[in-house]
Design an enzyme around this catalytic site. Sequence first.
Site, mmCIF file in Angstrom:
data_model
loop_
_atom_site.group_PDB
_atom_site.id
_atom_site.type_symbol
_atom_site.label_atom_id
_atom_site.label_comp_id
_atom_site.label_asym_id
_atom_site.label_seq_id
_atom_site.Cartn_x
_atom_site.Cartn_y
_atom_site.Cartn_z
ATOM 1 N N VAL A 473 4.502 -10.636 2.080
ATOM 2 C CA VAL A 473 3.109 -10.857 1.436
ATOM 3 C C VAL A 473 3.713 -11.823 0.070
ATOM 4 O O VAL A 473 3.083 -12.954 -0.107
ATOM 5 C CB VAL A 473 2.469 -9.616 0.887
ATOM 6 N N ALA A 502 10.284 -10.849 -9.259
ATOM 7 C CA ALA A 502 11.122 -9.895 -9.178
ATOM 8 C C ALA A 502 11.161 -9.471 -7.598
ATOM 9 O O ALA A 502 10.167 -9.408 -6.836
ATOM 10 C CB ALA A 502 10.778 -8.831 -10.004
ATOM 11 N N THR A 552 4.440 -5.159 -3.573
ATOM 12 C CA THR A 552 5.478 -4.307 -3.149
ATOM 13 C C THR A 552 4.512 -3.126 -2.653
ATOM 14 O O THR A 552 3.069 -2.990 -2.873
ATOM 15 C CB THR A 552 6.213 -3.837 -4.232
ATOM 16 N N LYS A 576 -1.092 -0.249 -2.768
ATOM 17 C CA LYS A 576 -2.337 0.948 -2.929
ATOM 18 C C LYS A 576 -2.023 1.780 -3.521
ATOM 19 O O LYS A 576 -2.805 2.533 -3.857
ATOM 20 C CB LYS A 576 -2.763 1.270 -1.216
ATOM 21 N N VAL A 606 -7.707 -3.108 0.610
ATOM 22 C CA VAL A 606 -8.413 -2.431 1.867
ATOM 23 C C VAL A 606 -9.060 -3.766 2.569
ATOM 24 O O VAL A 606 -9.573 -4.808 1.921
ATOM 25 C CB VAL A 606 -9.650 -1.659 1.466
ATOM 26 N N LEU A 610 -10.650 -9.538 3.262
ATOM 27 C CA LEU A 610 -12.067 -9.486 3.570
ATOM 28 C C LEU A 610 -12.747 -8.803 2.343
ATOM 29 O O LEU A 610 -12.041 -7.858 1.539
ATOM 30 C CB LEU A 610 -12.202 -8.303 4.451
ATOM 31 N N GLY A 661 4.565 -7.987 13.675
ATOM 32 C CA GLY A 661 4.321 -8.041 12.064
ATOM 33 C C GLY A 661 3.256 -7.407 11.692
ATOM 34 O O GLY A 661 2.589 -7.214 10.619
ATOM 35 N N GLU A 664 4.137 -1.538 9.822
ATOM 36 C CA GLU A 664 4.977 -1.228 8.818
ATOM 37 C C GLU A 664 6.555 -1.076 9.386
ATOM 38 O O GLU A 664 6.512 -1.026 10.601
ATOM 39 C CB GLU A 664 5.072 0.199 7.905
ATOM 40 N N ASP A 675 -1.774 5.278 5.681
ATOM 41 C CA ASP A 675 -2.619 3.995 5.079
ATOM 42 C C ASP A 675 -4.041 4.021 5.003
ATOM 43 O O ASP A 675 -4.741 3.559 4.290
ATOM 44 C CB ASP A 675 -1.825 2.923 5.927
ATOM 45 N N LYS A 679 -6.675 4.131 1.952
ATOM 46 C CA LYS A 679 -7.873 2.891 1.903
ATOM 47 C C LYS A 679 -9.258 3.740 1.730
ATOM 48 O O LYS A 679 -10.101 3.311 0.768
ATOM 49 C CB LYS A 679 -7.874 2.124 3.163
#
Length: 811
Positions: A473, A502, A552, A576, A606, A610, A661, A664, A675, A679
């Site tokens: 990301v 970093a 991260t 998150k 989330v 979107l 991809g 995780e 996850d 969310k």
Amino acid sequence: MKVLKFGGTSVGSVKSILSLKKIVENEARQQSVIVVVSALGGITDKLLYTAQLALNGDQGWKTEFDAMVDRHHQMIDAIISDPSSRENLFNVVDSLLDQLKSIYFGVYLIHDLSEKTQDAIVSYGERLSSNIVATLIRGARWFDSRTFIKTERVNEKHTLDSELTYRLVKKTFSDLPHISLVPGFISRDKTTERTTNLGRGGSDYTAAIIAAALDAECLEIWTDVDGFMTADPKVIKTAYTINELSYIEAMELCNFGAKVVYPPTIYPVCVKNIPIKVKNTFNPTNPGTVIKQKVENDRKPIKGISSISGTTLITVTGLSMVGVRGVNRRIFTTLAANGISVFMVSQASSENSTSIGVRDQDAERAVEVLNREYEKEIETGAMFPMHAESGLATIAIVGENMKHTPGIAGKLFGTLGRSGISVIACAQGASETNISFVVEGTSLRKSLNVLHDSFFLSEYKVLNLFICGVGTVGGKLIEQIKSQYDELKERSRLKLNIVGIASSQKAVFDRDGIDFNNYRALLDQAETSTPEKLKANILKMNIFNSVFVDCTASKEIAGLYQDFLEHNISIIAANKIAASSEYEKYARLKQTALKRGVLFRFETNVGAGLPIIGTINDLKHSGDKILKIEAILSGTLNFIFNALSQGVPFSEAVRQAKEQGYSEPDPRIDLSGTDVVRKLVILSREAGYRVELSDVEKNMLIPAAFFASTLEEFWKRLPTLDKEFEEKRLKLEAEGKRWRFVATMDHGRTSVALKTVDSEHPFYNLEGSNNIVLLTTERYKEYPMQIQGYGAGASVTAAGVFANIMSIANI
């Protein structure tokens, strides 16, 4: 006729003095000119330093004196080619230097340096330089300014006798030569005929006096900068030259640290409406700055920002001050009598306190004399001892267009407040051309930059980004910023300046911006970093318009958010953890951001790119109430259940999600539903419900034993679930149904579970790794609002983070 003044840097080197010659000769082709020069650059300081050595009985004065002799001799050898002219000039210069040496020797012998002697010593700088320049420029006629610049003693200071001086100037130049050469700065007492001076920077004043007395067409100040700048270019890289200023604006800027023109210079020419041009000897083709009575077509609310570092604020306070006449008179009379200059005054309307700004070097003396002046009142408790706060800085924003323009002060203090800068004291005169205020010295750079940016004095609005995480990301985000960088500068006048990057172990910082193309190599070479070191470096930079971007999934990095918000650093989080942590921590982060006037955005927590969280907030802010949320929030799980088929068993679908991809690196994080739970908690909180992670009812996809072993063991055992999943899939297929992992919030109750949906349900045809959210609200009760789209992948998540960054830039 024009008057041209050249400062010390303009006569400080062979190159500059030859440029001076060319400038003067070009002007002289058009009209008569009077040229005023300062001492060679640095010589005035050297003269004073040598005098102190002689006073202290230090034989080093001879070495310093010899160095000054060598410098003037070398200048003559370098620029005067005609032997006869050079010999005559050496005779004049050496005669002056012999006089100067005798004075120094006298100071050394008797260990006394009176004001009169010191004034005589510093006069030699201009007397020497002006004779050199007069010889260099053919046809120039040298005049001794002491014969027509006259001073008188007023309040223990040399003050210009304007009437006498103007009369003598007119008489001296009644038969005006084509080129006249005058030493600046120096003068004579009209009564005693002793050598005096007009103060440091007084060469500008000399030129202004001559220009005003002779009604010159223009006064040109030639220096080493292109003119007045919107701010100090050493602090603000985007500062630029101001084309035109009014006399009042120039005076205000001069008084507050813009050392382009000596402040007394402006008054004599202002009275005669003679324009001042500030030009650069080293860049003579640059138009510079014109100072005149009125600036036409000027729409900017402020012209420039100037500052004085090393400020001490002294507060005189006491109940006895209220309604008592003459208190302030005593303050200023006492300070003036002791030679202490006050450059800012701020008084409370209750009259019980007056704060005055002085330079740090005057602070101790000012406190001492004021405590002595109010000694009786302090003893009786009617007044308090003087309170001095040092280590401050005074800033002034200047512009005649501030007059009667509503909102300037509001914008000023609002901008500072959002940047976490406290204003300690402020003052604005009724003329409304200057708003001055005092801040902590450590906030000076940040204050100047944010104000320069806010009031559109910069060519671009700057957003300074600290990007943490350079994986999928973070790496994509930097690529997207790089691809849009030039277009944003051109189209939106926005500069996205990445000042910190970093990784998990390294960090690099550069206030001027990090090279997009080279950041990975810079990271490789950087020292090891930790979250605490990262925080310390970011806070130490104390940079304006700063945004921390967290790409991260680190709990330690999320733990830094509170400190960053408290230091007015906005946060964009793809991470998150903070928004789904304990509710009290989440609420505190939101409240801190609101209180400090910065932003805490986490839209990509989330649905990747979107607009789910933004839509929920828009509904809430419009007065709607979220009643129910039903959503598929895991692009990974949706991909897995869409990939399941006769030829693709469950274990293979999971492997494909990892390879493409979507999951995780450890797919168990997705399969555990953790996850999705995070969310759902985030959405529920944004909808207005107090929900903790532990409140969510969790229905596991696969047995708990699969999460207890190693990742390698997990992959080995996963195929054992294929048969069971295939049997259930075939049954669902026969019923015309499909699996979907659904997150639900219904009036505050939350759950995640694997559910079956038929072809009539909005979730049935959800393809690939897409996400979907149904929002049932008081307004959208019968037909829920639906948000659907691509909800996973580094590129869309990075795009969502980028959109959050842009939302801050557009505020």
